[in-house]
Design a protein around this motif. Sequence first.
Motif, PDB file in Angstrom:
ATOM      1  N   VAL A 178       0.942  -1.094  -0.175  1.00 53.74           N
ATOM      2  CA  VAL A 178       0.132  -0.164  -0.086  1.00 53.74           C
ATOM      3  C   VAL A 178       0.700   1.321  -0.042  1.00 53.74           C
ATOM      4  N   GLY A 179       0.449   2.338  -0.885  1.00 50.54           N
ATOM      5  CA  GLY A 179       1.295   3.482  -1.073  1.00 50.54           C
ATOM      6  C   GLY A 179       0.983   4.270  -2.077  1.00 50.54           C
ATOM      7  N   HIS A 180       0.451   3.710  -3.228  1.00 52.40           N
ATOM      8  CA  HIS A 180       0.111   4.564  -4.348  1.00 52.40           C
ATOM      9  C   HIS A 180      -1.228   5.187  -4.020  1.00 52.40           C
ATOM     10  N   LEU A 181      -1.332   6.355  -4.528  1.00 51.44           N
ATOM     11  CA  LEU A 181      -2.660   7.083  -4.426  1.00 51.44           C
ATOM     12  C   LEU A 181      -3.595   7.148  -5.615  1.00 51.44           C
ATOM     13  N   GLY A 182      -3.278   6.252  -6.667  1.00 46.29           N
ATOM     14  CA  GLY A 182      -4.128   5.911  -7.503  1.00 46.29           C
ATOM     15  C   GLY A 182      -4.121   4.463  -8.053  1.00 46.29           C
ATOM     16  N   PRO A 183      -4.965   4.180  -9.069  1.00 48.80           N
ATOM     17  CA  PRO A 183      -5.049   2.996  -9.523  1.00 48.80           C
ATOM     18  C   PRO A 183      -3.594   2.263 -10.019  1.00 48.80           C
ATOM     19  N   VAL A 184      -3.295   1.322  -9.742  1.00 43.72           N
ATOM     20  CA  VAL A 184      -1.807   0.663 -10.044  1.00 43.72           C
ATOM     21  C   VAL A 184      -2.044  -0.084 -11.420  1.00 43.72           C
ATOM     22  N   ASN A 185      -1.472   0.465 -12.549  1.00 42.52           N
ATOM     23  CA  ASN A 185      -1.843   0.116 -13.921  1.00 42.52           C
ATOM     24  C   ASN A 185      -1.054  -1.178 -14.219  1.00 42.52           C
ATOM     25  N   ALA A 186       0.368  -1.226 -13.730  1.00 35.80           N
ATOM     26  CA  ALA A 186       1.321  -2.246 -14.401  1.00 35.80           C
ATOM     27  C   ALA A 186       2.168  -2.613 -13.334  1.00 35.80           C
ATOM     28  N   VAL A 187       2.735  -3.899 -13.381  1.00 32.99           N
ATOM     29  CA  VAL A 187       3.603  -4.029 -12.208  1.00 32.99           C
ATOM     30  C   VAL A 187       4.514  -5.206 -12.979  1.00 32.99           C
ATOM     31  N   GLN A 188       5.647  -5.489 -12.371  1.00 30.62           N
ATOM     32  CA  GLN A 188       6.878  -6.269 -12.849  1.00 30.62           C
ATOM     33  C   GLN A 188       7.588  -6.676 -11.756  1.00 30.62           C
ATOM     34  N   LEU A 189       8.049  -8.036 -11.801  1.00 31.41           N
ATOM     35  CA  LEU A 189       8.815  -8.561 -10.707  1.00 31.41           C
ATOM     36  C   LEU A 189      10.207  -9.037 -11.303  1.00 31.41           C
ATOM     37  N   ARG A 190      11.472  -8.605 -10.657  1.00 27.73           N
ATOM     38  CA  ARG A 190      12.402  -9.234 -10.948  1.00 27.73           C
ATOM     39  C   ARG A 190      13.315  -9.561  -9.642  1.00 27.73           C
TER      40      ARG A 190
ATOM     41  N   LEU B 258       1.037   7.512 -14.774  1.00 27.27           N
ATOM     42  CA  LEU B 258       1.529   6.246 -15.489  1.00 27.27           C
ATOM     43  C   LEU B 258       0.827   5.112 -16.089  1.00 27.27           C
ATOM     44  N   ALA B 259       0.870   4.716 -17.191  1.00 24.30           N
ATOM     45  CA  ALA B 259       0.002   3.532 -17.516  1.00 24.30           C
ATOM     46  C   ALA B 259       0.885   2.261 -18.008  1.00 24.30           C
ATOM     47  N   CYS B 260       2.234   2.403 -18.038  1.00 20.52           N
ATOM     48  CA  CYS B 260       2.972   1.217 -18.243  1.00 20.52           C
ATOM     49  C   CYS B 260       4.388   1.314 -17.732  1.00 20.52           C
ATOM     50  N   VAL B 261       5.022   0.248 -17.360  1.00 25.01           N
ATOM     51  CA  VAL B 261       6.383  -0.097 -16.663  1.00 25.01           C
ATOM     52  C   VAL B 261       7.052  -1.101 -17.515  1.00 25.01           C
ATOM     53  N   GLU B 262       8.499  -0.931 -17.498  1.00 30.34           N
ATOM     54  CA  GLU B 262       9.391  -2.118 -18.068  1.00 30.34           C
ATOM     55  C   GLU B 262      10.575  -2.154 -17.029  1.00 30.34           C
ATOM     56  N   PHE B 263      10.714  -3.129 -16.515  1.00 23.50           N
ATOM     57  CA  PHE B 263      11.845  -3.458 -15.497  1.00 23.50           C
ATOM     58  C   PHE B 263      12.722  -4.353 -16.191  1.00 23.50           C
ATOM     59  N   SER B 264      14.159  -4.014 -16.620  1.00 21.87           N
ATOM     60  CA  SER B 264      14.804  -4.707 -17.741  1.00 21.87           C
ATOM     61  C   SER B 264      15.331  -6.229 -16.833  1.00 21.87           C
ATOM     62  N   ASP B 265      15.540  -7.166 -17.758  1.00 21.23           N
ATOM     63  CA  ASP B 265      15.868  -8.345 -17.216  1.00 21.23           C
ATOM     64  C   ASP B 265      17.209  -8.561 -16.361  1.00 21.23           C
ATOM     65  N   ASP B 266      18.096  -7.489 -16.610  1.00 30.58           N
ATOM     66  CA  ASP B 266      19.427  -7.562 -15.664  1.00 30.58           C
ATOM     67  C   ASP B 266      19.047  -6.595 -14.519  1.00 30.58           C
ATOM     68  N   GLY B 267      17.834  -5.967 -14.234  1.00 34.30           N
ATOM     69  CA  GLY B 267      17.492  -5.308 -13.030  1.00 34.30           C
ATOM     70  C   GLY B 267      18.268  -3.929 -12.792  1.00 34.30           C
ATOM     71  N   ARG B 268      18.446  -3.376 -14.368  1.00 34.66           N
ATOM     72  CA  ARG B 268      19.302  -2.048 -14.002  1.00 34.66           C
ATOM     73  C   ARG B 268      18.692  -0.763 -14.671  1.00 34.66           C
ATOM     74  N   THR B 269      17.605  -1.078 -15.428  1.00 31.99           N
ATOM     75  CA  THR B 269      16.910  -0.200 -15.945  1.00 31.99           C
ATOM     76  C   THR B 269      15.330  -0.180 -16.030  1.00 31.99           C
ATOM     77  N   ILE B 270      14.603   0.754 -15.634  1.00 28.60           N
ATOM     78  CA  ILE B 270      13.300   1.021 -15.400  1.00 28.60           C
ATOM     79  C   ILE B 270      12.787   2.008 -16.544  1.00 28.60           C
ATOM     80  N   LEU B 271      11.760   1.469 -17.118  1.00 31.82           N
ATOM     81  CA  LEU B 271      10.946   2.469 -18.143  1.00 31.82           C
ATOM     82  C   LEU B 271       9.688   2.716 -17.822  1.00 31.82           C
ATOM     83  N   THR B 272       9.254   4.087 -17.811  1.00 29.65           N
ATOM     84  CA  THR B 272       7.721   4.158 -17.572  1.00 29.65           C
ATOM     85  C   THR B 272       7.285   5.253 -18.598  1.00 29.65           C
ATOM     86  N   GLY B 273       5.964   5.004 -18.861  1.00 28.33           N
ATOM     87  CA  GLY B 273       5.312   5.753 -20.026  1.00 28.33           C
ATOM     88  C   GLY B 273       3.721   5.915 -19.514  1.00 28.33           C
ATOM     89  N   GLY B 274       3.092   7.231 -19.973  1.00 32.78           N
ATOM     90  CA  GLY B 274       1.835   7.303 -19.511  1.00 32.78           C
ATOM     91  C   GLY B 274       1.092   8.660 -20.167  1.00 32.78           C
TER      92      GLY B 274
END
Length: 286
Positions: free
Chosen positions: A119-131, A165-181
Amino acid sequence: MNSPTSQATGTPPFLTITPPFVHPDNIDEGSGPEEESVYHSASILCLRFDEEIMVTGSSDHTCIVWDIKNDYRPIHRLSGHHAGVLDVCFDDRYIVSCSKDATICVWDRKTGELLRQLVGHLGPVNAVQLRGDLIVSASGDGVAKMWNVISGQCVKEFVSKDRGLACVEFSDDGRTILTGGNDRIIYQFDANTGDLVNELRGHSGLIRSLHLDSANKRIVSGSYDMSVKVFDRDTGNLSINFPGWTTSWMLSVQSDYRRIVATSQDARAVIMDFGYGLDGIDLLEE
């Protein structure tokens, strides 16, 4: 050539998961959803699968875990959200779901037990990724958060400059995060430091989907401006542009070494195959 409005033809799917595919009498007591809740009762909004299971998230506020190796038999119903499930992801330990209710749920993959709620977001959580032990989420509040799965604590925040924000990408190597919206900018962050590395511009509508092809150092994006664009990961330069390939919003994009696949609200999938017809191209898949 067929017109854009012509109906596609081809081989029907080998399986459609709708009642009465699994009869409640064939579900072992205690091992799956109850008889009255074997299937989703509203729209299915998201889906992920591997070689063993498929997980679907729905407007009915739940996820269902399906056993791929056993004729897609439902294994668990995951109930913990209070609004539609907007995205799901999983690895060999956890299933992670996010919702319009502004929360993220972490489930035990094997048992379906709810382990913790983030819990911590103040709006709908639109995307999630796990690494590994890290989850990255993107919300309508304009913030992406990094969470530690074990502690359940938010350890970093990645803030956009304007709106959700509508989308997120967490790189396979865990080094880069991309967001867009909504602000039509792709934000590239260093996952370790939290620093903003680059802002990729070119879209004229909401950015709905992102894919980072690390092997080829390219970022692929799909937008409500009805285009798919490819950016160089290192420089941020726009390298390929596919405008107007559909008649409606681009909803999802994925790519591999030779193809970009995109889906659209106008019920079509667009496949851009850069190796089509080239002699020996299949040797690269070995």
